[in-house]
Design an enzyme around this catalytic site. Structure first.
Site, PDB file in Angstrom:
ATOM      1  CG  HIS A 133      58.862  30.344  40.332  1.00 60.11           C
ATOM      2  ND1 HIS A 133      60.483  29.726  40.639  1.00 60.11           N
ATOM      3  CD2 HIS A 133      58.943  31.235  41.598  1.00 60.11           C
ATOM      4  CE1 HIS A 133      60.592  30.136  41.793  1.00 60.11           C
ATOM      5  NE2 HIS A 133      59.639  30.302  42.761  1.00 60.11           N
ATOM      6  CG  ASN A 191      51.450  35.153  47.540  1.00 58.79           C
ATOM      7  OD1 ASN A 191      50.442  33.631  47.632  1.00 58.79           O
ATOM      8  ND2 ASN A 191      52.556  35.322  47.578  1.00 58.79           N
ATOM      9  NE  ARG A 223      52.880  33.584  43.438  1.00 56.95           N
ATOM     10  CZ  ARG A 223      53.428  32.430  44.381  1.00 56.95           C
ATOM     11  NH1 ARG A 223      53.626  32.307  45.697  1.00 56.95           N
ATOM     12  NH2 ARG A 223      54.298  31.167  43.444  1.00 56.95           N
TER      13      ARG A 223
END
Ligand code: ADP
Length: 480
Positions: A180, A7, A91
């Site tokens: 999210h 990430n 991500r």
């Protein structure tokens, strides 16, 4: 299969190395304050103590290099060689309308992520940088992008459109995207598993309450409403973000406080929410402690947070036409019995009743009424690793497909001299190119589609699979 999950943010790189057989975390950590001479590496190998080191890390190349070296460290490492990494899952924050699922990273996908920089200028460039650094440091290792927005691609137009002039959508793609998504999708599926019913048959509301917070309504396995919008600023009250406000306040505050637009943006994103309301902190543990000690200001902040959340739960029940499961997740959702209790009070008439004792113990199932209320720990890294694994397995399956010799010969006869020249030119520019990327570029150039096994065979016939690593490096330098 070992998957490295990354990430990459503006000044940090979070990582986890997961052994997919048994879904075991071999090591995890974070490099923070990238760009400084005092960057911090926090690293926890499986079953060992956390290691924290300070050192100079001036950019993402150095940060990811540091992650790899740490994973291979003779004493604390969990890998002997980086070749043990089978795939990398990234991500990616914003996939716009282009990306509706996780994607194998190719040049085409990178171009798409680049186009989405306009929507997430603070995130996508760093996500992309992470991909490019991995291409250099781990050549040949397939990478997969998992988009935070993808789960919400099923929002219907009446939920994702703002009531702005249509031209704003047509010209600039201004709409609600939601974020999210990996977390909402993961905990909702877990919740369905827990109640033992098909995900596609349930009405679920998921509350992801962390530093950033959002709530999602899921019907028949699809996200149909979510509180974050064009950016993560919209919706619930958050750690430092205000969530929903009257948009007319933007010019009003700018004028009164003599601020420019960037300063108002920063006020709304960084100095508002729980931090702005309490004037002391955005950490819920401290806020609850101060409220318990009698601070009216901290009590009010909690009430504002919970009131907004309650309002959204009611609205989303209306959107869904009922509710089977209400899920709480992330730092606050998983740990704060106070927030859950304050939020759900008075909702008994809708079938939402808390079991006070189970709630106080943060148990998985905390309801005492017909709507199941569940506390489900989120695990975005695992969700990213699973998507990465699935994509790599289907790629492998395609390669392993046993195609009869006569079909391969027939396909090979479609290769003209020009096609072969194109193939060689592409390969010479990047002798480390992955087969699926080569297939994509070749298709663009020749307008012919060759299957991976056929392309592999053609490469073998040309002898390219026998070229040494040293020669590949020389060629890459000459033809780049
Ligand atoms: P993010 O990943 O968005 O940074 P997290 O999901 O880690 O955020 O959640 C961070 C929030 O969770 C913080 O506000 C923190 O105070 C809160 N939190 C963590 N543990 C507890 C706890 N035991 N009680 C209340 N709040 C908690």
């Amino acid at each position: 299969m070992k998957i490295l999950v990354l990430n990459c943010g503006s000044s940090s790189v979070k990582f986890q190395l997961i052994q997919m057989e048994g879904e075991e975390v071999l090591a995890k950590g974070i490099v923070e304050k990238i760009g400084s001479s005092e960057a911090i590496l926090t690293y926890t190998p499986k079953d060992k103590n956390k290691i924290v080191q300070t050192r100079e890390v001036l950019n993402h190349d150095v940060a990811i290099g540091l992650v790899l070296n740490t994973l291979m460290h003779p004493k604390h490492g969990v890998l002997k060689d980086k070749s043990e990494i089978d795939g990398i899952g990234h991500r990616l924050v914003h996939g716009g309308e282009e990306f509706v699922q996780s994607e194998l990273i190719t040049e085409k996908v990178k171009e798409g992520v680049r186009r989405c920089i306009q929507f997430a200028p603070l995130h996508n460039p760093h996500n992309l940088k992470g991909i490019e650094v991995c291409e250099q440091l781990l050549p040949g290792v397939p990478q997969v992008g998992v988009f935070d927005t993808a789960f919400h691609h099923t929002l219907p137009p009446h939920a994702y459109m703002y009531a702005l002039p249509m031209a704003m959508y047509r010209k600039h793609k201004i709409r609600r995207y939601g974020f999210h998504g990996t977390s909402h999708g993961y905990v909702a599926r877990k919740a369905a598993e827990y109640v033992g019913k098909p995900f596609e048959s349930l009405k679920i509301i998921t509350c992801h309450l962390g530093n950033g917070s959002s709530i999602t309504a899921i019907k028949n396995g699809q996200s149909v409403e979510t509180s974050m919008g064009f950016t993560p600023l919209e919706g619930l009250v958050m750690g430092t973000r205000c969530g929903d406000i009257d948009p007319a306040l933007v010019p009003y505050i700018a004028k009164l406080e003599n601020l420019n637009l960037a300063q108002v943006d920063s006020l709304l994103n960084k100095n508002s929410g729980m931090l702005g309301l309490t004037e002391t902190t955005n950490d819920f543990r401290e806020i609850e402690m101060e409220a318990a000690k009698g601070s009216e200001q901290h009590k009010l902040a909690l009430e504002i947070f919970c009131h907004r959340l309650r309002k959204y739960i009611g609205a989303y029940m209306a959107v869904l036409g009922g509710l089977d499961i209400l899920v709480f997740t992330a730092g606050i959702g998983e740990n704060s019995s106070t927030v859950r209790q304050l939020t759900l009070q008075g909702l008994e008439c809708f079938g939402i009743s808390l079991d006070a004792e189970k709630n106080a113990r943060n148990e998985l199932e905390i309801s005492s009424g017909p709507v199941k209320i569940l506390v489900v720990p989120t695990n975005e890294e695992l969700a990213i690793a699973r998507d990465t694994q699935n994509i790599l397995l289907s790629l492998q399956q395609e390669l392993d497909k046993s195609i009869p010799e006569e079909i391969i010969s027939k396909e090979l006869s479609k290769f003209s001299g020009d096609d072969r020249a194109e193939l060689l030119a592409i390969w010479l520019q990047n002798p480390h190119i992955k087969l699926y990327e080569l297939a994509e570029i070749l298709q663009n150039k020749t307008q012919k589609k060759f299957s991976l096994p056929v392309l592999k065979k053609e490469m073998e016939l040309l002898g390219l699979n026998e070229v040494s690593e040293e020669k590949k490096k020389q060629l890459a330098k000459i033809f780049k």
